[in-house]
Write a protein that holds these residues in place. Structure first.
Motif, PDB file in Angstrom:
ATOM      1  N   PHE A 267     -83.045 -40.814-103.860  1.00  0.00           N
ATOM      2  CA  PHE A 267     -84.084 -40.601-102.844  1.00  0.00           C
ATOM      3  C   PHE A 267     -85.417 -40.793-103.548  1.00  0.00           C
ATOM      4  CE2 PHE A 267     -87.011 -38.384-100.179  1.00  0.00           C
ATOM      5  CZ  PHE A 267     -86.463 -38.337 -98.888  1.00  0.00           C
ATOM      6  N   ILE A 268     -86.126 -41.890-103.248  1.00  0.00           N
ATOM      7  CA  ILE A 268     -87.322 -42.288-103.985  1.00  0.00           C
ATOM      8  C   ILE A 268     -88.573 -41.909-103.204  1.00  0.00           C
ATOM      9  CG2 ILE A 268     -88.585 -44.260-104.940  1.00  0.00           C
ATOM     10  CD1 ILE A 268     -85.825 -45.681-105.163  1.00  0.00           C
ATOM     11  N   VAL A 269     -89.490 -41.190-103.859  1.00  0.00           N
ATOM     12  CA  VAL A 269     -90.747 -40.783-103.231  1.00  0.00           C
ATOM     13  C   VAL A 269     -91.893 -41.450-103.988  1.00  0.00           C
ATOM     14  CG1 VAL A 269     -92.171 -38.846-102.472  1.00  0.00           C
ATOM     15  CG2 VAL A 269     -89.678 -38.556-102.664  1.00  0.00           C
ATOM     16  N   LEU A 270     -92.568 -42.392-103.322  1.00  0.00           N
ATOM     17  CA  LEU A 270     -93.680 -43.108-103.943  1.00  0.00           C
ATOM     18  C   LEU A 270     -94.982 -42.320-103.800  1.00  0.00           C
ATOM     19  CD1 LEU A 270     -92.811 -46.713-102.755  1.00  0.00           C
ATOM     20  CD2 LEU A 270     -92.229 -45.615-104.930  1.00  0.00           C
ATOM     21  N   ASP A 271     -96.017 -42.712-104.583  1.00  0.00           N
ATOM     22  CA  ASP A 271     -97.239 -41.914-104.655  1.00  0.00           C
ATOM     23  C   ASP A 271     -98.092 -41.973-103.387  1.00  0.00           C
ATOM     24  OD1 ASP A 271     -98.132 -44.503-104.925  1.00  0.00           O
ATOM     25  OD2 ASP A 271     -98.872 -44.253-106.987  1.00  0.00           O
ATOM     26  N   ASP A 272     -97.732 -42.836-102.434  1.00  0.00           N
ATOM     27  CA  ASP A 272     -98.482 -42.877-101.174  1.00  0.00           C
ATOM     28  C   ASP A 272     -97.666 -42.303-100.014  1.00  0.00           C
ATOM     29  OD1 ASP A 272     -96.577 -44.851-101.001  1.00  0.00           O
ATOM     30  OD2 ASP A 272     -97.911 -46.361-100.126  1.00  0.00           O
ATOM     31  N   ALA A 273     -96.602 -41.585-100.328  1.00  0.00           N
ATOM     32  CA  ALA A 273     -95.721 -41.056 -99.280  1.00  0.00           C
ATOM     33  C   ALA A 273     -96.368 -39.899 -98.525  1.00  0.00           C
ATOM     34  CB  ALA A 273     -94.409 -40.583 -99.901  1.00  0.00           C
ATOM     35  N   ASP A 274     -95.934 -39.710 -97.283  1.00  0.00           N
ATOM     36  CA  ASP A 274     -96.246 -38.495 -96.522  1.00  0.00           C
ATOM     37  C   ASP A 274     -95.398 -37.383 -97.132  1.00  0.00           C
ATOM     38  OD1 ASP A 274     -96.047 -36.366 -94.682  1.00  0.00           O
ATOM     39  OD2 ASP A 274     -96.363 -37.678 -92.967  1.00  0.00           O
ATOM     40  N   LEU A 275     -96.037 -36.496 -97.908  1.00  0.00           N
ATOM     41  CA  LEU A 275     -95.278 -35.522 -98.696  1.00  0.00           C
ATOM     42  C   LEU A 275     -94.465 -34.574 -97.827  1.00  0.00           C
ATOM     43  CD1 LEU A 275     -97.364 -34.388-101.795  1.00  0.00           C
ATOM     44  CD2 LEU A 275     -95.488 -36.020-101.631  1.00  0.00           C
ATOM     45  N   ASP A 276     -95.027 -34.093 -96.735  1.00  0.00           N
ATOM     46  CA  ASP A 276     -94.296 -33.161 -95.881  1.00  0.00           C
ATOM     47  C   ASP A 276     -93.046 -33.814 -95.304  1.00  0.00           C
ATOM     48  OD1 ASP A 276     -96.058 -31.043 -96.306  1.00  0.00           O
ATOM     49  OD2 ASP A 276     -97.385 -31.689 -94.681  1.00  0.00           O
ATOM     50  N   LEU A 277     -93.189 -35.062 -94.832  1.00  0.00           N
ATOM     51  CA  LEU A 277     -92.028 -35.792 -94.326  1.00  0.00           C
ATOM     52  C   LEU A 277     -91.014 -36.012 -95.432  1.00  0.00           C
ATOM     53  CD1 LEU A 277     -90.484 -37.501 -92.255  1.00  0.00           C
ATOM     54  CD2 LEU A 277     -91.913 -39.453 -92.925  1.00  0.00           C
ATOM     55  N   ALA A 278     -91.482 -36.408 -96.601  1.00  0.00           N
ATOM     56  CA  ALA A 278     -90.577 -36.685 -97.716  1.00  0.00           C
ATOM     57  C   ALA A 278     -89.805 -35.438 -98.129  1.00  0.00           C
ATOM     58  CB  ALA A 278     -91.356 -37.242 -98.898  1.00  0.00           C
ATOM     59  N   VAL A 279     -90.494 -34.290 -98.163  1.00  0.00           N
ATOM     60  CA  VAL A 279     -89.825 -33.032 -98.522  1.00  0.00           C
ATOM     61  C   VAL A 279     -88.763 -32.691 -97.489  1.00  0.00           C
ATOM     62  CG1 VAL A 279     -90.160 -30.535 -98.685  1.00  0.00           C
ATOM     63  CG2 VAL A 279     -91.683 -32.080 -99.928  1.00  0.00           C
ATOM     64  N   ASP A 280     -89.112 -32.760 -96.216  1.00  0.00           N
ATOM     65  CA  ASP A 280     -88.145 -32.430 -95.161  1.00  0.00           C
ATOM     66  C   ASP A 280     -86.926 -33.348 -95.239  1.00  0.00           C
ATOM     67  OD1 ASP A 280     -89.801 -30.446 -94.243  1.00  0.00           O
ATOM     68  OD2 ASP A 280     -90.551 -31.573 -92.514  1.00  0.00           O
ATOM     69  N   ALA A 281     -87.180 -34.646 -95.399  1.00  0.00           N
ATOM     70  CA  ALA A 281     -86.081 -35.606 -95.453  1.00  0.00           C
ATOM     71  C   ALA A 281     -85.234 -35.422 -96.711  1.00  0.00           C
ATOM     72  CB  ALA A 281     -86.625 -37.035 -95.388  1.00  0.00           C
ATOM     73  N   ALA A 282     -85.870 -35.115 -97.839  1.00  0.00           N
ATOM     74  CA  ALA A 282     -85.138 -34.934 -99.095  1.00  0.00           C
ATOM     75  C   ALA A 282     -84.241 -33.703 -99.044  1.00  0.00           C
ATOM     76  CB  ALA A 282     -86.112 -34.840-100.265  1.00  0.00           C
ATOM     77  N   VAL A 283     -84.744 -32.621 -98.475  1.00  0.00           N
ATOM     78  CA  VAL A 283     -83.930 -31.403 -98.356  1.00  0.00           C
ATOM     79  C   VAL A 283     -82.764 -31.653 -97.412  1.00  0.00           C
ATOM     80  CG1 VAL A 283     -83.923 -28.997 -97.584  1.00  0.00           C
ATOM     81  CG2 VAL A 283     -85.819 -29.860 -98.973  1.00  0.00           C
ATOM     82  N   PHE A 284     -83.024 -32.284 -96.267  1.00  0.00           N
ATOM     83  CA  PHE A 284     -81.949 -32.612 -95.333  1.00  0.00           C
ATOM     84  C   PHE A 284     -80.916 -33.516 -96.014  1.00  0.00           C
ATOM     85  CE2 PHE A 284     -79.991 -35.354 -92.158  1.00  0.00           C
ATOM     86  CZ  PHE A 284     -79.591 -34.446 -91.192  1.00  0.00           C
ATOM     87  N   SER A 285     -81.391 -34.456 -96.827  1.00  0.00           N
ATOM     88  CA  SER A 285     -80.509 -35.430 -97.467  1.00  0.00           C
ATOM     89  C   SER A 285     -79.597 -34.813 -98.516  1.00  0.00           C
ATOM     90  CB  SER A 285     -81.343 -36.540 -98.123  1.00  0.00           C
ATOM     91  OG  SER A 285     -82.046 -37.283 -97.164  1.00  0.00           O
ATOM     92  N   ARG A 286     -79.951 -33.656 -99.050  1.00  0.00           N
ATOM     93  CA  ARG A 286     -79.106 -33.042-100.063  1.00  0.00           C
ATOM     94  C   ARG A 286     -78.281 -31.880 -99.522  1.00  0.00           C
ATOM     95  NH1 ARG A 286     -76.187 -34.457-103.915  1.00  0.00           N
ATOM     96  NH2 ARG A 286     -74.655 -33.142-102.927  1.00  0.00           N
ATOM     97  N   PHE A 287     -78.851 -31.066 -98.653  1.00  0.00           N
ATOM     98  CA  PHE A 287     -78.229 -29.770 -98.365  1.00  0.00           C
ATOM     99  C   PHE A 287     -77.514 -29.696 -97.027  1.00  0.00           C
ATOM    100  CE2 PHE A 287     -81.581 -29.016-101.484  1.00  0.00           C
ATOM    101  CZ  PHE A 287     -80.813 -28.441-102.488  1.00  0.00           C
ATOM    102  N   THR A 288     -77.576 -30.751 -96.235  1.00  0.00           N
ATOM    103  CA  THR A 288     -76.791 -30.778 -94.997  1.00  0.00           C
ATOM    104  C   THR A 288     -75.311 -30.691 -95.334  1.00  0.00           C
ATOM    105  OG1 THR A 288     -78.469 -32.099 -93.869  1.00  0.00           O
ATOM    106  CG2 THR A 288     -76.252 -32.134 -92.940  1.00  0.00           C
ATOM    107  N   HIS A 289     -74.605 -29.807 -94.633  1.00  0.00           N
ATOM    108  CA  HIS A 289     -73.189 -29.516 -94.875  1.00  0.00           C
ATOM    109  C   HIS A 289     -72.913 -29.272 -96.359  1.00  0.00           C
ATOM    110  CE1 HIS A 289     -69.105 -28.905 -93.992  1.00  0.00           C
ATOM    111  NE2 HIS A 289     -68.662 -30.047 -94.494  1.00  0.00           N
ATOM    112  N   GLN A 290     -73.820 -28.475 -96.964  1.00  0.00           N
ATOM    113  CA  GLN A 290     -73.633 -28.033 -98.349  1.00  0.00           C
ATOM    114  C   GLN A 290     -73.602 -29.198 -99.332  1.00  0.00           C
ATOM    115  OE1 GLN A 290     -72.951 -26.109 -95.483  1.00  0.00           O
ATOM    116  NE2 GLN A 290     -70.757 -26.170 -95.899  1.00  0.00           N
TER     117      GLN A 290
END
Length: 492
Positions: A267-290
């Motif tokens: 999951f790649i986050v570039l320096d111009d990313a929307d940080l709040d969106l990136a955080v939400d998506a990154a957490v969902f991408s790892r912790f959904t269904h454990q």
């Protein structure tokens, strides 16, 4: 025994084999237990299928496949429409089953059911898409006809993590393409990955023998499921080690094989990313269904300049996730599938810590509950950087330039999914095109599946593509029939 037609569908209603349109007990003499991964409660027991039962299932499928192929396409379509209606009308009961058998939250269960109804609706279109072609020939007075034909019988071995959907995807699309199917669910998810599908299609009006479900384990049947002479193709979803063995056995027996294996997704986050969106998506991408999803993000790669800001937000969100009973409304992280998996995850984390990794979040292992762990200062030779961590454990890494992100992402034997976050779509597209993976998503989660889009991995994440036209292609073959309407001249 199975209670057919019970007012409320439960796990205990679905504890038999489904072979040739009949519910019957397995004959191996071995008893399988269905256990709630959170409470440890035994939900039901199942007499396991023997090799004789497996043979009966494949023979029933072989006998039924011709009648199914020849059934009117509109009648076949109606069966899938009936299946969608049945799933929707029993949604609450299916949610309960997924919670009990898989440890899934209501959020996960409803998400999975949505995927199931979507793929059923797509499979319903397949009977009307079995079109062929008439093509020209360099030989005078000759016509070439191409007919799309079902393979025949397809064997499906499904996993424990998203068992309802990852069983339904190959089963429904193989059926939609005119094949008969034998399904073997994972021994930890015998109902939601197996006998539930039999019940759905039985009630939907599928002819007897077209779908058969054998509930058993590998210690009982060995390689018999793959080696059997009837199936033309084997679909396997699961671990790389088992997938490699399935491919080897299938290859020796000249069977087509479709593999959907593990991932070590970046999951790649570039320096111009929307940080709040990136955080939400990154957490969902790892912790959904454990984190028990092949598309989960094992590695979060953050560009150097924004690392502190991203890390602060990310850690705070991870620490806010509720761990516990999957039946509770506020639970995000429920149990992993069994204590063996939990123990393995605990050992994986400890070995990383012993090797010098630093915990940003350090979760404990409590039975089958594995609390979130976020590791950093991870080197590429550490196990956590290289394997698929099938649980709520994630590595956070830093990179300098865009090409470094690509290099790190590609430093893996796997290539299943991934994500790139940036406000510059062209920049994101350049990176996405260079990451060696079957699927990657810009400004979204790494977990994504759509019923008409090609799904599959590259490298050791498997081969073959499912969904939409790709499923239709995988489960059919083109047959060439030529007609010579003139007097063909031969050289002798």
């Amino acid at each position: 025994m199975t209670i057919i037609g019970a007012p409320a569908l439960t796990i205990t209603d679905l504890t038999a084999q489904f072979i040739g349109g009949r519910w019957r007990e397995g004959s191996s003499g071995t008893e399988l237990l269905n256990t709630d991964p959170f409470s440890g409660e035994v939900l039901a027991s199942y007499p396991a299928a023997s090799l004789d039962d497996l043979d009966a299932a494949y023979r029933a499928a072989d006998e039924a496949r011709r009648g199914w192929r020849e059934m009117n396409a509109y009648e076949r379509r109606a069966i899938f429409e009936n299946a969608v209606t049945y799933v929707e009308s029993h949604r609450d009961e299916i949610v309960t089953m997924i919670r009990q058998e898989v440890g899934g939250t209501a959020l996960k269960a409803n998400f999975e059911i949505g995927l199931v109804t979507d793929i059923l609706k797509e499979a319903a279109t397949f009977p009307l898409r079995m079109e062929g072609k008439i093509m020209p020939s360099p030989i005078p007075d000759r016509e070439n006809y191409l007919f799309r034909e079902p393979l025949g019988v397809v064997g499906v071995i499904s996993p424990f993590n998203f068992p309802f959907f990852l069983s339904m995807k190959p089963v429904a699309t193989a059926l939609g393409a005119g094949n008969a199917v034998v399904l073997k669910p994972h021994e930890d998810t015998l109902v939601t990955g197996g006998t539930l599908l039999a019940k759905i299609f039985e009630e939907a009006g599928l002819p007897a023998g077209v779908l058969n479900v054998v509930v058993t384990d590998i210690s009982t049947i060995g390689d018999g499921f793959v080696e059997h002479p009837v199936p033309r193709a084997i679909v396997f979803t699961g671990s790389n080690a088992v997938g490699a063995h399935v491919a080897e056995v299938a290859g020796r027996n000249l069977k087509k094989v479709l593999l959907e294996l593990g991932g070590n997704n970046a999951f790649i986050v570039l320096d111009d990313a929307d940080l709040d969106l990136a955080v939400d998506a990154a957490v969902f991408s790892r912790f959904t269904h454990q984190g028990q999803i092949c598309m989960s993000a094992n590695r979060v790669l953050v560009q150097k300049g924004i690392r502190p800001a991203f890390e602060e937000k990310y850690v705070a969100k991870v620490e806010s996730l509720t761990v516990g009973d999957p039946g509770a409304q506020d639970t995000i992280i429920g149990p992993v599938i069994n204590e063996r998996q939990a123990t393995n995850l605990g050992g994986l984390v400890q070995r990383a810590l012993d090797a010098g990794a630093r915990p940003l979040v350090k979760g404990e292992v409590d039975g089958t509950l594995v609390h979130p762990t976020v590791l950093t200062d991870v080197t590429r030779d550490m196990e956590v950087a290289r394997v698929e961590m099938f649980g709520p454990v994630v590595v956070l890494e830093e990179f300098d330039a865009d090409e470094d992100a690509v290099r790190i992402a590609n430093d893996s034997d796997f290539g299943l999914s991934g994500a790139v976050h940036t406000t510059d779509i062209e920049r994101g597209m350049r990176i996405a095109r260079n990451v060696e993976t079957g699927m990657i998503h810009i400004n979204d989660a790494s977990i994504h599946d759509e019923p008409i889009i090609a799904f599959g991995g590259s490298k050791q994440s498997g081969f073959g593509r499912l969904n939409g036209q790709w499923s239709l292609d995988e489960f059919t073959e083109m047959k060439w029939i030529s007609v010579n309407r003139g007097r063909r001249r031969f050289p002798y």
